[in-house]
Design a protein around this motif. Structure first.
Motif, PDB file in Angstrom:
ATOM      1  N   MET A  16      13.490   5.360 -15.512  1.00  0.00           N
ATOM      2  CA  MET A  16      14.050   4.037 -15.813  1.00  0.00           C
ATOM      3  C   MET A  16      15.123   3.678 -14.802  1.00  0.00           C
ATOM      4  N   ALA A  17      15.076   2.447 -14.335  1.00  0.00           N
ATOM      5  CA  ALA A  17      16.127   1.942 -13.452  1.00  0.00           C
ATOM      6  C   ALA A  17      16.204   0.432 -13.634  1.00  0.00           C
ATOM      7  N   PHE A  18      17.400  -0.089 -13.511  1.00  0.00           N
ATOM      8  CA  PHE A  18      17.521  -1.540 -13.443  1.00  0.00           C
ATOM      9  C   PHE A  18      18.583  -1.893 -12.423  1.00  0.00           C
ATOM     10  N   ALA A  19      18.357  -3.020 -11.782  1.00  0.00           N
ATOM     11  CA  ALA A  19      19.248  -3.458 -10.707  1.00  0.00           C
ATOM     12  C   ALA A  19      19.771  -4.842 -11.023  1.00  0.00           C
TER      13      ALA A  19
ATOM     14  N   VAL B 137      21.425   1.025 -11.995  1.00  0.00           N
ATOM     15  CA  VAL B 137      21.686   2.096 -12.950  1.00  0.00           C
ATOM     16  C   VAL B 137      20.343   2.754 -13.239  1.00  0.00           C
ATOM     17  N   SER B 138      20.324   4.074 -13.247  1.00  0.00           N
ATOM     18  CA  SER B 138      19.111   4.820 -13.574  1.00  0.00           C
ATOM     19  C   SER B 138      19.475   5.891 -14.601  1.00  0.00           C
TER      20      SER B 138
ATOM     21  N   ARG C 272       0.835  -1.208   0.000  1.00  0.00           N
ATOM     22  CA  ARG C 272       0.000   0.000   0.000  1.00  0.00           C
ATOM     23  C   ARG C 272       0.874   1.264   0.000  1.00  0.00           C
ATOM     24  N   GLU C 273       1.914   1.277   0.814  1.00  0.00           N
ATOM     25  CA  GLU C 273       2.805   2.432   0.870  1.00  0.00           C
ATOM     26  C   GLU C 273       3.514   2.630  -0.470  1.00  0.00           C
ATOM     27  N   TYR C 274       3.941   1.527  -1.067  1.00  0.00           N
ATOM     28  CA  TYR C 274       4.612   1.593  -2.374  1.00  0.00           C
ATOM     29  C   TYR C 274       3.665   2.182  -3.419  1.00  0.00           C
TER      30      TYR C 274
ATOM     31  N   LYS D  28      12.054   6.756  -8.230  1.00  0.00           N
ATOM     32  CA  LYS D  28      12.632   7.343  -7.009  1.00  0.00           C
ATOM     33  C   LYS D  28      12.425   6.412  -5.816  1.00  0.00           C
ATOM     34  N   THR D  29      11.230   5.890  -5.667  1.00  0.00           N
ATOM     35  CA  THR D  29      10.927   4.969  -4.562  1.00  0.00           C
ATOM     36  C   THR D  29      11.795   3.723  -4.643  1.00  0.00           C
ATOM     37  N   VAL D  30      11.913   3.158  -5.835  1.00  0.00           N
ATOM     38  CA  VAL D  30      12.700   1.936  -6.017  1.00  0.00           C
ATOM     39  C   VAL D  30      14.179   2.190  -5.764  1.00  0.00           C
ATOM     40  N   THR D  31      14.726   3.269  -6.303  1.00  0.00           N
ATOM     41  CA  THR D  31      16.160   3.524  -6.117  1.00  0.00           C
ATOM     42  C   THR D  31      16.479   3.878  -4.661  1.00  0.00           C
ATOM     43  N   ASP D  32      15.570   4.584  -3.999  1.00  0.00           N
ATOM     44  CA  ASP D  32      15.767   4.837  -2.559  1.00  0.00           C
ATOM     45  C   ASP D  32      15.817   3.521  -1.793  1.00  0.00           C
ATOM     46  N   ARG D  33      14.919   2.621  -2.122  1.00  0.00           N
ATOM     47  CA  ARG D  33      14.868   1.326  -1.439  1.00  0.00           C
ATOM     48  C   ARG D  33      16.129   0.507  -1.736  1.00  0.00           C
ATOM     49  N   LEU D  34      16.592   0.532  -2.969  1.00  0.00           N
ATOM     50  CA  LEU D  34      17.819  -0.186  -3.316  1.00  0.00           C
ATOM     51  C   LEU D  34      19.010   0.342  -2.509  1.00  0.00           C
TER      52      LEU D  34
END
Length: 98
Positions: free
Chosen positions: A54-57, A48-49, A4-6, A18-24
């Motif tokens: 766009m971002a991939f981990a 990499v963003s 829900r927060e996501y 932004k949310t994903v890269t912060d979490r990473l």
């Protein structure tokens, strides 16, 4: 982070990345700037963003079986309400989307 927060944070592709890269970062992944060369360490995660949407981990596997890569779209699929979207169907109210 709860789903829900996501979902509350991810109101646009920019916000999702932004949310994903912060979490990473919180999980210890290192950011590699697009175009930079980096010596990768076994057992380390990287992301990499190259664009704000766009971002991939990836993670260098310590067991020597290669890379684990995660990818996702941030712009698709999306559900847009059609004009006059209400489609009553007991016991639910459905909405028509495209």
């Amino acid at each position: 982070m709860e789903l829900r927060e996501y979902l509350d944070r991810g109101v646009s592709p920019f916000h999702v990345v932004k949310t994903v890269t912060d979490r990473l970062r919180e999980e210890g992944f290192e950011e590699i700037k697009y175009g930079d060369q980096k010596e990768l360490k076994v057992g380390q995660g990287y992301f990499v963003s190259p664009f704000p949407t766009m971002a991939f981990a990836f993670f260098v596997n310590p067991k020597g079986s290669g890379l684990h890569i995660g990818l996702a779209h941030t712009d698709s699929p999306s559900f847009l309400l059609k004009p006059n979207p209400e489609m009553p169907e007991e016991p639910y109210l459905r909405v028509n989307v495209e």
